[in-house]
Write a protein that holds these residues in place. Structure first.
Motif, PDB file in Angstrom:
ATOM      1  N   GLU A 174     -75.475  13.337 -46.588  1.00 39.77           N
ATOM      2  CA  GLU A 174     -74.508  13.839 -45.589  1.00 39.77           C
ATOM      3  C   GLU A 174     -73.081  13.676 -46.103  1.00 39.77           C
ATOM      4  N   GLU A 175     -72.813  12.595 -46.790  1.00 37.19           N
ATOM      5  CA  GLU A 175     -71.470  12.396 -47.349  1.00 37.19           C
ATOM      6  C   GLU A 175     -71.143  13.494 -48.352  1.00 37.19           C
ATOM      7  N   CYS A 176     -72.124  13.879 -49.164  1.00 32.39           N
ATOM      8  CA  CYS A 176     -71.892  14.947 -50.132  1.00 32.39           C
ATOM      9  C   CYS A 176     -71.629  16.283 -49.431  1.00 32.39           C
ATOM     10  N   VAL A 177     -72.401  16.549 -48.372  1.00 36.04           N
ATOM     11  CA  VAL A 177     -72.210  17.815 -47.647  1.00 36.04           C
ATOM     12  C   VAL A 177     -70.822  17.865 -47.033  1.00 36.04           C
ATOM     13  N   ARG A 178     -70.399  16.773 -46.403  1.00 33.12           N
ATOM     14  CA  ARG A 178     -69.084  16.763 -45.755  1.00 33.12           C
ATOM     15  C   ARG A 178     -67.947  16.754 -46.762  1.00 33.12           C
ATOM     16  N   GLU A 182     -77.413  18.534 -56.771  1.00 26.76           N
ATOM     17  CA  GLU A 182     -78.830  18.701 -57.092  1.00 26.76           C
ATOM     18  C   GLU A 182     -79.628  17.400 -56.975  1.00 26.76           C
ATOM     19  N   ASP A 183     -78.962  16.261 -57.074  1.00 33.88           N
ATOM     20  CA  ASP A 183     -79.678  14.997 -57.012  1.00 33.88           C
ATOM     21  C   ASP A 183     -80.177  14.695 -55.605  1.00 33.88           C
ATOM     22  N   PHE A 184     -79.540  15.274 -54.597  1.00 31.35           N
ATOM     23  CA  PHE A 184     -79.898  14.964 -53.218  1.00 31.35           C
ATOM     24  C   PHE A 184     -80.455  16.185 -52.462  1.00 31.35           C
ATOM     25  N   VAL A 185     -79.943  17.365 -52.762  1.00 31.45           N
ATOM     26  CA  VAL A 185     -80.254  18.563 -51.968  1.00 31.45           C
ATOM     27  C   VAL A 185     -81.309  19.398 -52.681  1.00 31.45           C
ATOM     28  N   GLN A 186     -82.355  19.724 -51.928  1.00 32.00           N
ATOM     29  CA  GLN A 186     -83.377  20.627 -52.451  1.00 32.00           C
ATOM     30  C   GLN A 186     -83.067  22.084 -52.087  1.00 32.00           C
ATOM     31  N   SER A 187     -82.720  22.314 -50.801  1.00 34.88           N
ATOM     32  CA  SER A 187     -82.416  23.674 -50.346  1.00 34.88           C
ATOM     33  C   SER A 187     -81.563  23.605 -49.093  1.00 34.88           C
ATOM     34  N   ASP A 227     -79.521  23.679 -42.103  1.00 29.42           N
ATOM     35  CA  ASP A 227     -80.612  22.744 -42.378  1.00 29.42           C
ATOM     36  C   ASP A 227     -80.581  22.401 -43.865  1.00 29.42           C
ATOM     37  N   VAL A 228     -80.248  21.121 -44.167  1.00 25.82           N
ATOM     38  CA  VAL A 228     -80.175  20.656 -45.555  1.00 25.82           C
ATOM     39  C   VAL A 228     -81.397  19.782 -45.815  1.00 25.82           C
ATOM     40  N   LYS A 229     -82.273  20.224 -46.730  1.00 25.82           N
ATOM     41  CA  LYS A 229     -83.531  19.527 -46.985  1.00 25.82           C
ATOM     42  C   LYS A 229     -83.407  18.687 -48.257  1.00 25.82           C
ATOM     43  N   PRO A 230     -83.865  17.419 -48.217  1.00 23.33           N
ATOM     44  CA  PRO A 230     -83.837  16.569 -49.422  1.00 23.33           C
ATOM     45  C   PRO A 230     -85.066  16.829 -50.283  1.00 23.33           C
ATOM     46  N   TRP A 231     -85.131  16.074 -51.406  1.00 23.24           N
ATOM     47  CA  TRP A 231     -86.260  16.236 -52.304  1.00 23.24           C
ATOM     48  C   TRP A 231     -87.501  15.503 -51.796  1.00 23.24           C
ATOM     49  N   ASP A 232     -87.330  14.271 -51.319  1.00 18.87           N
ATOM     50  CA  ASP A 232     -88.466  13.492 -50.851  1.00 18.87           C
ATOM     51  C   ASP A 232     -87.985  12.482 -49.832  1.00 18.87           C
ATOM     52  N   ASP A 233     -88.902  11.569 -49.437  1.00 18.17           N
ATOM     53  CA  ASP A 233     -88.564  10.584 -48.414  1.00 18.17           C
ATOM     54  C   ASP A 233     -87.726   9.438 -48.970  1.00 18.17           C
ATOM     55  N   ILE A 240     -90.467  12.530 -44.390  1.00 16.54           N
ATOM     56  CA  ILE A 240     -89.283  13.241 -44.877  1.00 16.54           C
ATOM     57  C   ILE A 240     -88.481  13.744 -43.680  1.00 16.54           C
ATOM     58  N   ARG A 241     -87.162  13.582 -43.749  1.00 15.46           N
ATOM     59  CA  ARG A 241     -86.260  14.077 -42.706  1.00 15.46           C
ATOM     60  C   ARG A 241     -85.219  15.004 -43.327  1.00 15.46           C
ATOM     61  N   LYS A 242     -84.839  15.998 -42.582  1.00 14.67           N
ATOM     62  CA  LYS A 242     -83.798  16.924 -43.043  1.00 14.67           C
ATOM     63  C   LYS A 242     -82.524  16.703 -42.254  1.00 14.67           C
ATOM     64  N   LEU A 243     -81.388  17.051 -42.879  1.00 15.03           N
ATOM     65  CA  LEU A 243     -80.087  16.915 -42.237  1.00 15.03           C
ATOM     66  C   LEU A 243     -79.739  18.230 -41.545  1.00 15.03           C
ATOM     67  N   GLN A 244     -79.478  18.141 -40.264  1.00 16.37           N
ATOM     68  CA  GLN A 244     -79.065  19.317 -39.490  1.00 16.37           C
ATOM     69  C   GLN A 244     -77.615  19.098 -39.090  1.00 16.37           C
TER      70      GLN A 244
END
Length: 271
Positions: free
Chosen positions: A205-209, A257-262, A191-197, A230-234
């Motif tokens: 998702e491109e950064c994660v991949r 850090e610009d896209f991913v909160q946790s 579960d990849v959570k962003p900073w805001d909406d 707000i939506r999270k990437l699963q």
């Protein structure tokens, strides 16, 4: 007046007064005699009850004494049986000691006088910590001046056995090397959570991949609503346990850090 005189002349009560007195006395005596037997009967009943109670007490005391004597007799019988059993066990132990001493004497005699055909015994160490005694027999020497090499054949046999053993070990090693090894893999759901909406989820998702590692394979992904728009990437991935771990994935993904909160591990399953 004459009539009254005639009446008293005919009345004989005064002349029979002693008889009437006797009758009255007998009447009262009869009444008194009937009351005394009733009293005597009550007294006799009480005496009978007291005698019956005494008899019951004596019977109870006699029964308890008999029971005590019976228990004492049973205890004495059990003690005697235990003494007999103890005596028999002592006899058995004594017989075993005698047999053991005889066996020790025989072993001592056999160790002092070994058989002439017996050869020296050598202990060969094993891998499990035990030792296997190998007994080698050699034919008896009839002539001490004989020039025959009695141990040459044993050395040749040992060399042949070593060669066969080494050959089998090599074959086993080659067979084991050709056997494919089982690679342990795991399926991880992150579960990849962003900073805001306003975060660009496609870019996230491109950064994660973009995280690439040996033994890492990315799978399907989806956006899951969290709240307040707000939506999270699963996203799912398959990793080799010996090469990639969850700590490595979290560390690499949180670098954006610009896209991913946790980053959290939602599911972890062995394949």
């Amino acid at each position: 007046m004459s009539s009254a005189v005639d009446y008293f002349v005919q009345e004989k009560i005064w002349f029979d007064k002693p008889r009437y007195d006797d009758a009255e006395r007998h009447f009262y005596e009869r009444i008194n005699s009937t009351s005394h037997p009733a009293q005597e009967l009550g007294a006799n009943t009480i005496l009978q009850d007291i005698a019956r109670a005494r008899e019951n007490i004596q019977k109870s005391l006699a029964g308890s004494a008999a029971n005590g004597a019976g228990d004492q007799g049973e205890l004495i019988t059990r003690i005697k049986s235990l003494e007999l059993e103890n005596h028999s066990l002592n006899q058995v132990v004594e017989d075993l000691r005698l047999a053991l001493s005889k066996l020790e004497c025989r072993v001592a005699v056999l160790e002092k006088s070994p058989s002439p055909a017996a050869a020296p015994v050598s202990a060969a160490p094993c891998t499990n910590g035990t030792s296997v005694q190998q007994q080698k027999t050699s034919p008896p020497v009839e002539d001490e001046d004989d020039d025959m090499d009695l141990f040459g054949s044993d050395e040749e046999e040992d060399a042949e056995a070593e060669r066969i053993k080494e050959q089998r070990l090599n074959e086993y090693a080659e067979k084991k090397a050709k056997k494919p090894t089982l690679i342990a893999k795991s399926s991880i759901l992150l579960d990849v959570k962003p900073w805001d909406d306003e975060t660009d989820m496609a870019k996230l998702e491109e950064c994660v991949r973009s995280v690439v590692a040996d033994g890492l394979l990315w799978g399907q992904s989806k956006l899951v609503p969290v709240g307040y728009g707000i939506r999270k990437l699963q996203i799912q991935c398959v990793v080799e346990d010996d090469k990639v771990g969850t700590d490595l994935l979290e560390e690499e993904i949180t670098k954006f850090e610009d896209f991913v909160q946790s980053v959290d591990v939602a599911a972890f399953n062995k394949i």
